[in-house]
Design an enzyme around this catalytic site. Structure first.
Site, mmCIF file in Angstrom:
data_model
loop_
_atom_site.group_PDB
_atom_site.id
_atom_site.type_symbol
_atom_site.label_atom_id
_atom_site.label_comp_id
_atom_site.label_asym_id
_atom_site.label_seq_id
_atom_site.Cartn_x
_atom_site.Cartn_y
_atom_site.Cartn_z
ATOM 1 C CB CYS A 67 -0.916 -0.022 1.221
ATOM 2 S SG CYS A 67 -1.899 1.475 1.441
ATOM 3 C CB CYS A 70 0.560 1.379 4.297
ATOM 4 S SG CYS A 70 -1.209 0.985 4.294
#
Length: 313
Positions: A67, A70
């Site tokens: 991600c 993230c």
């Protein structure tokens, strides 16, 4: 080819068993310090130690290695964890790719997802992901103004236990699918067909088990069981009543037909009487007219005789 595939299947089963047995140990070991790597203040949580968040105050992040958001949050989260002692909280993280059960328990649908927990009461953090905002959320106790997660959606509820099991089962299915398509080289649609057949077989097996359990708990009454005298008498009465009903219906039908015949004969006799009266009246009129006609002829004859006598004179 077949022996090689059987060996690969054995390896897959061993890997799954090792993952199930050594998963908790790997989870704990990942949070310890490793030489050659900087020590992290973020505690790694997994399915075996997630209950730690039910005690004390926590900030918990759900992330995935692939991600981008993230990865962008990672250094900020590390800095936030280093300041956790001053803030009086614990900072943790969960890798959803490794812990699908926990992502299902918290019903994570977007990444990254941050939760605040205070003695088992969970709140979803929806603020900015800067370090200052995260620290202010704790220091200024902004979490008190946020509505907590409903009880039935709480990670410790029975419903979310079931959701965690479903997510964990889906992770196992994904691993088996990847093994079939990647390691064994099975076509994707063949793998889907295998899962469909397995689902049908499991459904039939569960249905059979449920039927057996229901038969054991609620056995069906035998048809050949001896009847009590009361049941025999009531059954005989019911049969007699059923036999009498057609007879009564036939008698009623015969009576109705007899009444119709009597009514029709009475009507016919009345019509005959009326016709007889009419014919009698006509005959009387003819008889009354006949003497009148005879008297008229006699008078004409007498007149002619008198006229002839006068002429002779």
């Amino acid at each position: 080819m077949a022996p090689g595939r059987w060996r690969q299947g054995r390896r897959l089963l061993r890997a799954l068993l090792l993952a199930a047995l050594l998963g908790p140990a790997a989870c704990f070991s990942s949070s310890f310090y490793s030489p050659g790597e900087p020590r992290s203040s973020v505690r790694v949580l997994c399915g075996s130690n997630w209950s730690l968040v039910l005690q004390g105050q926590w900030m918990l992040e759900f992330y995935a290695p692939w991600c981008p958001a993230c990865r962008q949050l990672e250094p900020t989260w590390e800095s936030f964890a280093k300041d956790s002692e001053r803030l009086g909280i614990a900072v943790g993280k969960v890798d959803v790719t490794q812990e699908p059960g926990l992502s299902g328990r918290f019903f994570v649908t977007t990444l990254p997802t941050i939760y605040h927990a205070n003695d088992g009461v969970f709140r979803r953090y929806r603020g900015s992901r800067t370090l200052e905002d995260l620290q202010g959320y704790i220091l200024e106790r902004k979490w008190e103004a946020v509505e907590p997660v409903a009880g039935w959606k709480s990670p410790s509820s029975i419903m979310m236990h079931g959701m965690a099991g479903l997510f964990h089962f889906s992770g196992w299915i994904r691993q088996i699918h990847n093994y079939l398509t990647g390691t064994l080289g099975v076509h994707v649609w063949v793998s889907y067909a295998i899962f469909i057949l397995a689902t049908l077989l499991i459904g039939l097996l569960l249905g059979l088990i449920l039927v057996l359990i229901s038969d054991c708990l609620c056995p069906a009454k035998s048809k050949h069981m001896a009847e009590t005298p009361e049941e025999a008498i009531s059954k005989e009465n019911a049969e007699n009543a059923a036999l009498e009903q057609p007879d009564q219906a036939a008698d009623g039908k015969d009576l109705s037909e007899g009444e119709d015949a009597a009514n029709s004969s009475a009507d016919e006799s009345e019509e005959d009487l009326a016709l007889g009266k009419e014919s009698g009246g006509e005959e009387m009129e003819d008889l009354s007219e006949q003497p009148l006609a005879e008297s008229d002829t006699e008078s004409t004859v007498r007149q002619r005789k008198s006229q002839g006598a006068e002429k002779e004179l």
